[in-house]
Design a protein around this motif. Structure first.
Motif, PDB file in Angstrom:
ATOM      1  N   PRO A   1       0.800  -1.197   0.036  1.00 19.67           N
ATOM      2  CA  PRO A   1       0.049  -0.039  -0.096  1.00 19.67           C
ATOM      3  C   PRO A   1       0.682   1.345   0.096  1.00 19.67           C
ATOM      4  O   PRO A   1       0.357   2.435  -0.568  1.00 19.67           O
ATOM      5  N   VAL A   2       1.689   1.214   0.797  1.00 19.64           N
ATOM      6  CA  VAL A   2       2.604   2.429   0.720  1.00 19.64           C
ATOM      7  C   VAL A   2       3.421   2.746  -0.621  1.00 19.64           C
ATOM      8  O   VAL A   2       3.536   3.828  -1.035  1.00 19.64           O
ATOM      9  N   PHE A   3       4.015   1.792  -1.430  1.00 19.48           N
ATOM     10  CA  PHE A   3       4.592   2.012  -2.646  1.00 19.48           C
ATOM     11  C   PHE A   3       3.532   2.394  -3.677  1.00 19.48           C
ATOM     12  O   PHE A   3       3.575   3.370  -4.495  1.00 19.48           O
ATOM     13  N   ARG A   4       2.036   1.811  -3.653  1.00 18.90           N
ATOM     14  CA  ARG A   4       0.912   2.226  -4.250  1.00 18.90           C
ATOM     15  C   ARG A   4       0.931   3.870  -4.364  1.00 18.90           C
ATOM     16  O   ARG A   4       0.334   4.365  -5.152  1.00 18.90           O
ATOM     17  N   ARG A   5       0.817   4.214  -2.962  1.00 17.06           N
ATOM     18  CA  ARG A   5       0.536   5.797  -2.860  1.00 17.06           C
ATOM     19  C   ARG A   5       1.702   6.671  -3.151  1.00 17.06           C
ATOM     20  O   ARG A   5       1.418   7.937  -3.440  1.00 17.06           O
ATOM     21  N   ALA A   6       2.938   5.931  -3.439  1.00 16.30           N
ATOM     22  CA  ALA A   6       4.202   6.896  -3.536  1.00 16.30           C
ATOM     23  C   ALA A   6       4.872   5.913  -4.769  1.00 16.30           C
ATOM     24  O   ALA A   6       6.171   6.009  -4.623  1.00 16.30           O
ATOM     25  N   GLN A   7       4.318   5.903  -5.912  1.00 19.50           N
ATOM     26  CA  GLN A   7       5.145   5.319  -7.064  1.00 19.50           C
ATOM     27  C   GLN A   7       5.949   6.019  -7.495  1.00 19.50           C
ATOM     28  O   GLN A   7       6.925   5.361  -8.269  1.00 19.50           O
ATOM     29  N   VAL A   8       5.989   7.175  -7.043  1.00 27.28           N
ATOM     30  CA  VAL A   8       7.097   7.874  -7.709  1.00 27.28           C
ATOM     31  C   VAL A   8       8.460   7.733  -7.021  1.00 27.28           C
ATOM     32  O   VAL A   8       9.681   8.012  -7.923  1.00 27.28           O
TER      33      VAL A   8
ATOM     34  N   ASP B   1      -0.879   6.247  -6.393  1.00 30.46           N
ATOM     35  CA  ASP B   1      -0.228   7.706  -6.665  1.00 30.46           C
ATOM     36  C   ASP B   1      -1.106   8.479  -7.725  1.00 30.46           C
ATOM     37  O   ASP B   1      -1.140   7.983  -8.890  1.00 30.46           O
ATOM     38  N   ALA B   2      -1.436   9.734  -7.321  1.00 35.17           N
ATOM     39  CA  ALA B   2      -1.970  10.589  -8.465  1.00 35.17           C
ATOM     40  C   ALA B   2      -1.318  11.572  -8.849  1.00 35.17           C
ATOM     41  O   ALA B   2      -1.651  12.568  -9.404  1.00 35.17           O
ATOM     42  N   GLY B   3       0.248  11.343  -8.888  1.00 39.64           N
ATOM     43  CA  GLY B   3       1.135  12.490  -9.118  1.00 39.64           C
ATOM     44  C   GLY B   3       1.687  11.839 -10.653  1.00 39.64           C
ATOM     45  O   GLY B   3       1.224  11.758 -11.553  1.00 39.64           O
ATOM     46  N   LEU B   4       3.084  11.872 -10.153  1.00 35.50           N
ATOM     47  CA  LEU B   4       4.009  11.683 -11.364  1.00 35.50           C
ATOM     48  C   LEU B   4       3.723  10.495 -12.389  1.00 35.50           C
ATOM     49  O   LEU B   4       3.743  10.631 -13.655  1.00 35.50           O
ATOM     50  N   PRO B   5       3.437   9.533 -11.755  1.00 39.34           N
ATOM     51  CA  PRO B   5       3.156   8.018 -12.587  1.00 39.34           C
ATOM     52  C   PRO B   5       1.758   8.441 -13.687  1.00 39.34           C
ATOM     53  O   PRO B   5       1.748   8.044 -14.648  1.00 39.34           O
ATOM     54  N   ALA B   6       0.723   9.232 -12.959  1.00 33.84           N
ATOM     55  CA  ALA B   6      -0.457   9.281 -13.647  1.00 33.84           C
ATOM     56  C   ALA B   6      -0.335  10.389 -14.645  1.00 33.84           C
ATOM     57  O   ALA B   6      -0.512  10.702 -15.849  1.00 33.84           O
TER      58      ALA B   6
END
Length: 119
Positions: free
Chosen positions: A20-27, A55-60
């Motif tokens: 779960p931690v990595f899924r939230r911060a795949q960056v 993660d809704a940031g860089l990966p998206a």
């Protein structure tokens, strides 16, 4: 003309990609990201990573495959460290330093100090 990124020591993430931690911060899965500038893209893990499932940031943003040619770009350098504990770190952990350099490249045809008159 530009700048060269000279990274310091950085480590890849030691998290399981399915955690779960990595899924939230795949960056943290990559050290370097480049995106076209957008005033709305400010937070590399998205605006609320602790409350998000993914993660809704860089990966998206990079999944949109937008062109960076002839665009103002943002270079996202992700650095981190993993603290390997020592007996000296307890009960107060000392400071770890992580750094990088941005060095100018291509601003001059030659070394500008060659024209300095002798003393």
């Amino acid at each position: 003309m530009g700048y060269k990124l000279l990274p310091g020591g950085c480590f890849p993430a030691l998290l399981d990609p399915s955690s779960p931690v990595f899924r939230r911060a795949q960056v943290i899965g990559h050290t370097l990201w480049v995106t076209p500038y957008s005033e709305h893209e400010r937070w590399p893990c998205g605006e609320f990573p602790v409350q998000a499932d993914a993660d809704a940031g860089l990966p998206a943003w990079t999944a949109q495959n937008r062109s960076i040619e002839n665009e103002d770009v943002v270079l996202w350098y992700v650095f981190g460290l993993h603290h390997v504990t020592r007996p000296e770190d307890w009960p107060v952990m000392p400071v770890d330093t992580v750094s990088f350099w941005l060095k100018p490249v291509g601003f001059f045809d030659r070394n500008p100090s060659l024209d300095v008159p002798p003393t």
